[in-house]
Design an enzyme around this catalytic site. Structure first.
Site, mmCIF file in Angstrom:
data_model
loop_
_atom_site.group_PDB
_atom_site.id
_atom_site.type_symbol
_atom_site.label_atom_id
_atom_site.label_comp_id
_atom_site.label_asym_id
_atom_site.label_seq_id
_atom_site.Cartn_x
_atom_site.Cartn_y
_atom_site.Cartn_z
ATOM 1 N N LYS A 65 0.805 -1.079 0.105
ATOM 2 C CA LYS A 65 0.013 0.070 0.197
ATOM 3 C C LYS A 65 0.954 1.394 -0.135
ATOM 4 O O LYS A 65 0.379 2.192 -0.615
ATOM 5 C CB LYS A 65 -0.987 -0.221 1.132
ATOM 6 C CG LYS A 65 -2.087 -0.973 1.065
ATOM 7 C CD LYS A 65 -2.758 -1.240 2.440
ATOM 8 C CE LYS A 65 -3.586 -2.368 2.432
ATOM 9 N NZ LYS A 65 -4.450 -2.675 3.796
ATOM 10 N N GLN A 70 -4.345 -0.902 9.872
ATOM 11 C CA GLN A 70 -4.205 -2.506 9.346
ATOM 12 C C GLN A 70 -4.749 -3.344 10.226
ATOM 13 O O GLN A 70 -4.302 -3.277 11.584
ATOM 14 C CB GLN A 70 -2.614 -2.564 8.797
ATOM 15 C CG GLN A 70 -2.574 -3.959 8.599
ATOM 16 C CD GLN A 70 -3.129 -4.146 6.883
ATOM 17 O OE1 GLN A 70 -3.109 -3.157 6.263
ATOM 18 N NE2 GLN A 70 -3.938 -5.244 6.711
ATOM 19 N N ASP A 116 -11.216 3.470 3.910
ATOM 20 C CA ASP A 116 -11.560 1.834 4.085
ATOM 21 C C ASP A 116 -12.834 1.770 4.023
ATOM 22 O O ASP A 116 -13.198 0.569 3.873
ATOM 23 C CB ASP A 116 -10.955 1.165 5.368
ATOM 24 C CG ASP A 116 -9.723 0.385 5.060
ATOM 25 O OD1 ASP A 116 -9.578 -0.066 3.757
ATOM 26 O OD2 ASP A 116 -8.839 0.104 6.013
#
Length: 299
Positions: free
Chosen positions: A53, A97, A120
């Site tokens: 990422k 994460q 997200d």
């Protein structure tokens, strides 16, 4: 044989579009999109994902920040970091994460992220917007958003009246996927472990999305001839044919069987996987455009 939906190619198109938008944004006086990735602990899979990422963010021309915290980090300290990132005008997207260590309440951490920086798409505000069809202002979770682009690549943007079956009811994939398909005027059924006669239900689907996390559960005779099959699963199974202790990646769909019947299908790897990171970049550049008071760009 089915058309193979090339997720790598579509993801590359999305990333190219993001790079163009970054140049457009800075030319209009906006600040460079900023993405902050937070990782707690040393989970090997998470380390790989975060590195990928961060690398893609830099390729897109983002201001990329990574906060790597020890596994014993207190929940209060993590929440303080989130608050600081919420207040930082140089940061437009915040990604924590998962999984987090057991002593940290992941739900509390996710809900602490400002909804306008929740790239997200997990904050209740964004979940609610998606669930009520407010797609123009929602951040959509990256895997379902990417899966929709793959479906549109195979079937076109007009999905009206098609029958869609989503196998899996997770908050990250199954439920948002169903809401996206519903917003596209499909007739949607969510199936799960308690669904009766799953194969028969799957055979009704013009669009079948498999997101159950069970290797090759969906067999070829579950597929309606000509259906579009989106395989979200990524499962590692033993591969003794490669040598002792070797493994390989497979999806939730028995690909060799399904490709003989489906009209279009995503491979594993190389299908949905690349789209997830690409859509994270897309959400971040959208957030930066909105922060600059500019019109939301499309993908």
């Amino acid at each position: 044989m089915a058309e193979v939906i090339d997720g790598k190619s579509v993801a590359a198109d999305v990333v190219a579009r993001v790079r163009t938008l970054v140049a457009d944004l800075t030319a209009k006086g906006g600040s460079k999109p900023g993405l902050a990735v937070v990782i707690v602990g040393e989970d090997p899979a998470s380390q790989v994902y975060v590195a990928s990422k961060s690398r893609t963010a830099k390729e897109c021309g983002f201001h990329s920040v990574q906060h790597t915290l020890p596994a014993e980090t207190r929940e209060a300290d993590l929440l303080k970091l989130i608050a600081d990132l919420n207040a930082d005008p140089a940061i437009h997207g915040i990604l924590v994460q998962l999984p987090l260590p057991k002593h940290v309440d992941a739900g509390k951490v996710i809900q602490a992220i400002a909804p306008e920086k929740d790239v997200d798409g997990f904050h209740f505000v964004n979940v609610g917007k998606l669930g009520t069809g407010e797609l123009e202002t929602a951040f959509v979770p990256c895997t379902p958003a990417g899966s929709m682009l793959l479906i549109e690549r195979a079937r076109g943007k007009d999905l009206s009246g098609l029958s869609a079956v989503v196998l899996g009811r997770s908050n990250i994939v199954g439920k948002p996927m169903a809401n996206l398909l519903l917003a596209a005027n499909c007739t949607v059924t969510i199936a799960h472990s308690r669904t009766k006669d799953l194969p028969a239900l799957a055979r009704t689907a013009d669009i079948l999305v498999a997101a159950v996390g069970r290797p090759e559960m969906v067999r070829g005779d579950w597929i309606k001839p000509g259906a579009t099959v989106i395989d979200v699963g990524i499962n590692r199974i033993p591969a003794p044919e490669k040598g002792e202790g070797k493994s390989r990646l497979v999806g939730d769909v028995a690909y060799a069987e399904a490709e003989k019947i489906a009209g279009a299908i995503t491979p594993v790897p190389g299908g949905v996987g690349p789209m997830t990171i690409a859509m994270l970049m897309a959400n971040t550049v959208v957030s930066a455009f909105l922060a600059a008071g500019l019109q939301r760009p499309g993908f």
